[in-house]
Scaffold this active site. Structure first.
Site, PDB file in Angstrom:
ATOM      1  N   ASP A 243      25.531   6.424  34.294  1.00 19.00           N
ATOM      2  CA  ASP A 243      24.784   6.996  33.191  1.00 19.00           C
ATOM      3  C   ASP A 243      24.353   8.413  33.549  1.00 19.00           C
ATOM      4  OD1 ASP A 243      22.465   6.860  34.704  1.00 19.00           O
ATOM      5  OD2 ASP A 243      21.460   5.391  33.439  1.00 19.00           O
TER       6      ASP A 243
ATOM      7  N   ASP B 204      24.139   6.704  26.755  1.00 22.79           N
ATOM      8  CA  ASP B 204      24.658   7.604  27.793  1.00 22.79           C
ATOM      9  C   ASP B 204      25.252   6.809  28.946  1.00 22.79           C
ATOM     10  OD1 ASP B 204      22.092   6.660  28.548  1.00 22.79           O
ATOM     11  OD2 ASP B 204      21.862   8.303  29.988  1.00 22.79           O
TER      12      ASP B 204
END
Length: 543
Positions: A409, A452
């Site tokens: 991420d 994300d």
């Protein structure tokens, strides 16, 4: 000696009789051939409109998933920030601009269903309760977010549906429930349906699997149950409520013969429907039939004794087209066998069939792409990644090669969104995906997991050291400033890695990689961590 009237001669009588037979035969043959083509074209039109309907349903599923993601990420952020008292809750919600973009209003309800705060105002805190509402009870009972049935808001009086998300403290105790509403009376959520409406009088609509109307071109029908309306439930709608997807030719609520289709959403108890009056949907077919019959009749009369032969010759290309369409339907040939060079009605019909088939193929391909691809980054979406990872595990069992999974991420991505705006955040996601795809091998599977979060599946690895080398290459690629703002933006990532063994499952591999990601974050971010149980064969079903 009697004079013979020209019209009483045997020749004349035979001409009249044969001419009439030729005319009748020609008309019957024309009707037979045209009916076959019309049936096939009606199927093509119906399949095309159903493909359009499926595309609209896929878009709505994506929209709902996006809204669920925004609400879930907000709840997780509030839990991480420890924002539990009413003032902190309101301040936190006001700092999340995506809530205002995605929802009509967002409220927080305490564990007893009493209103804590409302972004859009309305009733004061403590003056409203939803403890008796089924969606609140279901959220508390299941400890998961739900999609409510349609209802009329007690705060605004508008027809809405609600998405909920519970927020727990570190001990797992429910602190409050976030409830975000979608205004069914505003066009924003359903505007893509209105853009896809077929023809002048066709329309798309949405109802629940219980028969409650969510969207309709007649606003007064919203929140009504079709069973309670005058005339009751039409047979096609009843079949849809019983679980049938597809399209039929049947009367609509107003009694107008229509092409009616239904498609259920995969992530909600909603049904998207389409109504397209057959008089409009098949207008080209009707006009084509009228022209063909008229010209066939003229040719039959003019032909006389040669009428039968003339009709046979005239219908030969149409019969050829019918056989070509039949071969295409059976899968024995492709659409390219149809002759598109003719300049007569048959050529026009051929081009129409060709165009309809291509449109259907494009719609099918687009529906498949939307179902398996992330629309922002162009990477595999979560569903496709899970399918590809399952296939990779099957290949690993046959080849006995190593298989690795990376869970990534973007570090401080929320700060990027808050500081530079969501447009910049989206640009960061797109650039991150591009660099990630370039940094790994061409055979590796790269997917956007959620928000994300990204996942990479590595096949054919020799060791954990090779996995670490690939992670280092990814880190170096990401550390170069992103050209998303004028001065460049420094972006880093944290990576969790795991190496599968025989008996690994998709769930266990993702769990191990996720745990390693948390270890990388705990170590200061901008780096990677390999799951500590690699030597003990992490991912062997102990998820």
């Amino acid at each position: 000696m009697h004079s013979i009237h020209p019209f009483t001669t045997l020749k004349a009588r035979m001409t009249v009789i044969v001419g009439a037979l030729v005319f009748l035969s020609g008309m019957l043959l024309a009707l037979y051939a045209i009916n076959i083509v019309e049936r096939d074209m009606a199927q093509l039109v119906g399949d095309r409109e159903y493909a359009l309907l499926s595309s609209a349903a896929a878009q709505m599923e994506q929209d709902l998933n996006a809204k669920r993601t925004v609400l879930r990420v907000t709840a997780e952020g509030m839990q991480a920030a420890g924002a539990y008292d009413p003032a902190a809750v309101r301040n936190y919600l006001q700092r999340v601009p995506s809530l205002g973009q995605q929802f009509f209003n967002t409220v927080a309800l305490d564990a007893n269903g009493v209103l804590l705060t409302s972004l859009a105002g309305g009733a004061a805190a403590g003056q409203a309760t939803v403890a008796a509402r089924a969606y609140f009870r279901d959220t508390v009972r299941t400890r998961k977010g739900v999609l409510s049935p349609p209802l009329r808001s007690a705060l605004s009086g508008k027809p809405i549906v609600l998405l909920t998300e519970p927020v727990f403290d570190a001990a797992g105790v429910l602190q409050f429930v976030l409830a975000a509403s979608i205004d069914l009376s505003q066009p924003d959520f359903f505007e893509h349906l209105d853009r896809l409406k077929p023809g002048r009088h066709g329309y798309l609509f949405v109802l629940t699997t219980d028969g409650v109307i969510l969207h309709h071109p007649e606003p007064g029908r919203v929140l009504r149950n079709v069973a309670d309306e005058k005339g009751g439930i039409v047979p096609s709608t009843r079949q849809a409520l019983e679980g049938k997807d597809g399209w039929v030719l049947a009367p609509n609520k107003a009694g107008v013969n229509s092409l009616i289709g239904y498609r259920r959403l995969a992530n909600a108890d909603w049904i998207v429907g389409i109504v397209y009056p057959t008089a409009e949907a098949f207008a080209p077919l009707v006009a084509m039939r009228q022209r063909a019959l008229l010209r066939t009749g003229i040719a039959a009369v003019a032909a006389g004794l040669l009428g039968l032969l003339a009709i046979a010759i005239l219908l030969r290309p149409l019969e050829t087209l019918r056989h070509q369409v039949a071969r295409i339907r059976r899968g024995d040939a492709g659409i390219d066998i149809i002759d598109l060079t003719r300049r007569d009605e048959i050529g026009a019909l051929s081009r129409a069939i060709h165009a309809l088939t291509e449109e259907r193929a494009i719609a099918d391909a687009e529906s498949a792409r939307l179902a398996r691809t992330d629309s922002l980054t162009g990477l595999c979406n979560r569903r496709m990644m899970e399918s590809e990872l399952d296939m990779a595990l099957l290949r690993q069992r046959r080849s006995h090669a190593e298989l690795g999974v990376a869970f990534l991420d973007i570090d401080h991505f929320k700060h990027i969104n808050d500081s530079h705006g969501h447009a910049t955040g989206d640009a960061v996601l797109v650039e991150f995906a591009r660099r990630l795809r370039q940094a790994v091998r061409a055979t590796d599977i790269v997917a956007r997991y959620a928000g994300d979060e990204f996942v990479v599946v590595f096949e054919g690895l020799s060791s954990a050291e090779e996995l670490a080398a690939l992670a280092t290459k990814i880190l170096e690629a990401i550390r170069v400033p992103f050209p998303v703002i004028a001065e460049g933006l420094q972006v880093t990532t944290s990576i969790g890695l795991t190496l599968g063994r025989a008996g690994s499952t998709r769930e266990s591999l993702l769990k191990c990689a996720d745990e390693a990601l948390y270890a990388a974050k705990a170590a200061g971010r901008n780096g990677f961590a390999i799951d500590g149980t690699v030597a003990g064969a992490c991912g062997t079903g102990q998820a």
